[in-house]
Scaffold this active site. Structure first.
Site, PDB file in Angstrom:
ATOM      1  N   LYS A   7       0.834  -1.215   0.000  1.00 30.49           N
ATOM      2  CA  LYS A   7       0.000   0.000   0.000  1.00 30.49           C
ATOM      3  C   LYS A   7       0.859   1.252   0.000  1.00 30.49           C
ATOM      4  O   LYS A   7       0.528   2.238  -0.652  1.00 30.49           O
ATOM      5  CB  LYS A   7      -0.957  -0.002   1.201  1.00 30.49           C
ATOM      6  CG  LYS A   7      -1.913  -1.187   1.148  1.00 30.49           C
ATOM      7  CD  LYS A   7      -3.310  -0.858   1.584  1.00 30.49           C
ATOM      8  CE  LYS A   7      -4.279  -1.818   0.903  1.00 30.49           C
ATOM      9  NZ  LYS A   7      -5.225  -2.450   1.765  1.00 30.49           N
ATOM     10  N   LYS A  20      -4.425 -10.370  -7.109  1.00 32.44           N
ATOM     11  CA  LYS A  20      -5.578 -10.638  -6.257  1.00 32.44           C
ATOM     12  C   LYS A  20      -6.782  -9.773  -6.637  1.00 32.44           C
ATOM     13  O   LYS A  20      -6.611  -8.622  -7.029  1.00 32.44           O
ATOM     14  CB  LYS A  20      -5.152 -10.306  -4.813  1.00 32.44           C
ATOM     15  CG  LYS A  20      -6.106 -10.717  -3.745  1.00 32.44           C
ATOM     16  CD  LYS A  20      -5.647 -10.176  -2.402  1.00 32.44           C
ATOM     17  CE  LYS A  20      -6.050  -8.729  -2.234  1.00 32.44           C
ATOM     18  NZ  LYS A  20      -6.203  -8.238  -0.884  1.00 32.44           N
ATOM     19  N   LYS A  73     -10.530  -4.430  -3.891  1.00 35.29           N
ATOM     20  CA  LYS A  73     -11.788  -3.675  -3.915  1.00 35.29           C
ATOM     21  C   LYS A  73     -11.732  -2.511  -4.894  1.00 35.29           C
ATOM     22  O   LYS A  73     -12.546  -1.625  -4.847  1.00 35.29           O
ATOM     23  CB  LYS A  73     -12.089  -3.148  -2.505  1.00 35.29           C
ATOM     24  CG  LYS A  73     -12.410  -4.244  -1.494  1.00 35.29           C
ATOM     25  CD  LYS A  73     -12.569  -3.649  -0.105  1.00 35.29           C
ATOM     26  CE  LYS A  73     -12.786  -4.715   0.958  1.00 35.29           C
ATOM     27  NZ  LYS A  73     -12.275  -4.334   2.264  1.00 35.29           N
TER      28      LYS A  73
HETATM   29  P1  TYM Z   1     -10.272  -6.800   4.045  1.00 29.89           P
HETATM   30  O1  TYM Z   1     -11.395  -5.879   4.312  1.00 29.89           O
HETATM   31  O2  TYM Z   1      -9.210  -6.360   3.108  1.00 29.89           O
HETATM   32  O3  TYM Z   1     -10.808  -8.181   3.495  1.00 29.89           O
HETATM   33  C1  TYM Z   1     -11.806  -8.921   4.186  1.00 29.89           C
HETATM   34  C2  TYM Z   1     -11.494 -10.405   4.084  1.00 29.89           C
HETATM   35  O4  TYM Z   1     -11.499 -10.818   2.726  1.00 29.89           O
HETATM   36  C3  TYM Z   1     -10.282 -11.510   2.419  1.00 29.89           C
HETATM   37  N1  TYM Z   1      -9.976 -11.257   1.012  1.00 29.89           N
HETATM   38  C4  TYM Z   1      -9.847 -12.221   0.081  1.00 29.89           C
HETATM   39  N2  TYM Z   1      -9.931 -13.554   0.164  1.00 29.89           N
HETATM   40  C5  TYM Z   1      -9.764 -14.271  -0.983  1.00 29.89           C
HETATM   41  N3  TYM Z   1      -9.503 -13.695  -2.182  1.00 29.89           N
HETATM   42  C6  TYM Z   1      -9.400 -12.354  -2.308  1.00 29.89           C
HETATM   43  N4  TYM Z   1      -9.158 -11.795  -3.477  1.00 29.89           N
HETATM   44  C7  TYM Z   1      -9.572 -11.557  -1.144  1.00 29.89           C
HETATM   45  N5  TYM Z   1      -9.554 -10.212  -0.902  1.00 29.89           N
HETATM   46  C8  TYM Z   1      -9.786 -10.059   0.415  1.00 29.89           C
HETATM   47  C9  TYM Z   1      -9.258 -10.921   3.365  1.00 29.89           C
HETATM   48  O5  TYM Z   1      -8.155 -11.773   3.547  1.00 29.89           O
HETATM   49  C10 TYM Z   1     -10.090 -10.764   4.628  1.00 29.89           C
HETATM   50  O6  TYM Z   1     -10.174 -11.968   5.343  1.00 29.89           O
HETATM   51  N6  TYM Z   1      -7.215  -6.469   7.988  1.00 29.89           N
HETATM   52  C11 TYM Z   1      -8.478  -7.026   7.544  1.00 29.89           C
HETATM   53  C12 TYM Z   1      -9.656  -6.610   8.411  1.00 29.89           C
HETATM   54  C13 TYM Z   1      -9.443  -6.850   9.848  1.00 29.89           C
HETATM   55  C14 TYM Z   1      -9.427  -8.115  10.520  1.00 29.89           C
HETATM   56  C15 TYM Z   1      -9.202  -7.836  11.880  1.00 29.89           C
HETATM   57  C16 TYM Z   1      -9.555  -9.432  10.068  1.00 29.89           C
HETATM   58  C17 TYM Z   1      -9.256  -5.890  10.800  1.00 29.89           C
HETATM   59  N7  TYM Z   1      -9.106  -6.485  12.031  1.00 29.89           N
HETATM   60  C18 TYM Z   1      -9.124  -8.868  12.834  1.00 29.89           C
HETATM   61  C19 TYM Z   1      -9.480 -10.467  11.006  1.00 29.89           C
HETATM   62  C20 TYM Z   1      -9.255 -10.169  12.378  1.00 29.89           C
HETATM   63  C21 TYM Z   1      -8.739  -6.552   6.124  1.00 29.89           C
HETATM   64  O7  TYM Z   1      -8.234  -5.534   5.701  1.00 29.89           O
HETATM   65  O8  TYM Z   1      -9.622  -7.282   5.422  1.00 29.89           O
END
Ligand code: TYM
Length: 328
Positions: free
Chosen positions: A112, A195, A198
């Site tokens: 990022k 990947k 969003k």
């Molecule tokens: P975030 O919002 O980026 O994504 C949410 C979840 O989706 C998964 N993910 C994917 N899995 C498979 N293929 C993809 N292309 C893909 N893109 C995203 C991510 O791995 C995630 O599980 N840091 C985290 C949010 C968070 C969190 C936490 C998670 C904050 N605190 C505590 C677990 C525990 C995040 O940015 O997810």
């Protein structure tokens, strides 16, 4: 000890099929396997610039998505991270137990920040894993279901917990990540070597996309040379990604999905994938719309914040006491 399952999603950008497969698809099954704490990581959304209106709308959407995916507020707790002040309080403590070197090695930070001027990189983006570790620790979570890109953050949380427990005794629960065997990393439809994130309208399937648009995106997904529908991520990344999506949505193994398409042409195969995605997302979108109309998420979030705060405050007190903060 009971199975405590915790995960969060950031309300940035539009939710994708990758997020759906990582977190929402399995939600009903997990709800019967343990005590779920699922949240909207709105404080994390602030780590990159975001407009207030967008953050507000995304947070509402995300609450509705969790409910549309089957989260039953009687069985699981759904809350906004910013409604539970213990997250920020534990973050202030835990930032002293993770180190600059560790944080600068995090792939997400490197990715990022690479696109940004150094003078514009917020401290929050660098310290992101401290808050994420605090999220996990507060609920004594032992299982954290995530996609592959978040494994590194959960592993760092484990390091932190071990470091803390070595110093203060068995205060914190050691969490472990759980990723899907199939579908831990859903790839972009326009470039299957990166990947699905969003932020790429052509390569992403957004959960709010019109169903006709979803069909179109899948039908025009990049495929590979040759004509065989085979799982071979190295030589056939496009077809392998579509097979993965199909297998995840149909709850089948990659081998079984492959068998189903041995004699299919790419075009017929893509149509079957598009059908599977539409079949999954049509009822999901209908439930989402209904939840948005009735604002059913409002009461759920209110009660969720109360339930989550109770649990989180107990852990926070335990930590404060262990490290020598006097408090009440
Ligand atoms: P975030 O919002 O980026 O994504 C949410 C979840 O989706 C998964 N993910 C994917 N899995 C498979 N293929 C993809 N292309 C893909 N893109 C995203 C991510 O791995 C995630 O599980 N840091 C985290 C949010 C968070 C969190 C936490 C998670 C904050 N605190 C505590 C677990 C525990 C995040 O940015 O997810």
């Amino acid at each position: 000890m009971a199975n405590r399952i915790l995960t969060g999603i950031k309300p940035t950008g539009q939710l994708t099929l990758g997020n759906y497969i990582a977190v929402l698809k399995n939600l009903p099954k997990l709800m019967n396997q343990g005590d779920l704490f699922y949240f909207i990581a709105d404080l994390h959304a602030l780590t990159l610039p975001i407009e207030p209106n967008v953050l507000r709308q995304n947070s509402i959407d995300l609450a509705a998505f969790y409910l549309a995916a089957g989260l039953d507020p009687k069985k699981a707790t759904l809350f906004l991270q910013s409604d539970v002040s213990a997250h920020a309080e534990l973050n202030a403590i835990m930032q002293n137990y993770l180190y600059m070197g560790e944080l600068s090695r995090m792939t997400q930070f490197k990715d990022k920040s690479a696109k940004m001027k150094e003078s514009a990189i917020g401290l929050g983006l660098f310290a992101y894993p401290v808050l994420m570790a605090s999220d996990i620790i507060l609920y004594d979570a032992n299982v954290v279901p995530v996609g592959e890109d978040q494994i590194q953050h959960v592993e760092l949380t484990r390091d932190l917990v071990n470091r803390f427990n070595n110093r203060y005794g068995d205060v914190l629960v050691i969490p472990k990540y759980e990723v899907r065997k199939v579908g831990a990393r859903i790839m972009s439809l326009s470039d299957p070597t990166v990947k699905m994130s969003k932020s790429d309208p052509k390569g992403d399937i957004f959960l709010k996309d019109d169903l006709a648009v979803i069909r179109k995106k899948i039908m025009s997904a990049v495929t590979d040379s040759g004509s065989e529908v085979k799982f071979d991520p190295e030589n056939k990344p496009g077809i392998s990604n579509l097979l993965t999506i199909y297998a995840c949505l149909k709850d089948m193994s990659i081998e079984d999905a492959e068998k189903q398409f041995v004699n299919s042409r790419y075009g017929d195969f893509k149509k079957a994938v598009a059908d599977a995605v539409v079949e999954e997302l049509e009822p999901f979108q209908n439930r989402y719309k209904q939840i948005i109309e009735t604002k059913a998420y409002e009461q759920v979030l209110k009660e969720g914040a109360e339930k989550a705060s109770k649990v989180a405050n107990v852990t926070l007190k335990r930590v404060q006491k262990a490290i020598g903060l006097l408090g009440k």
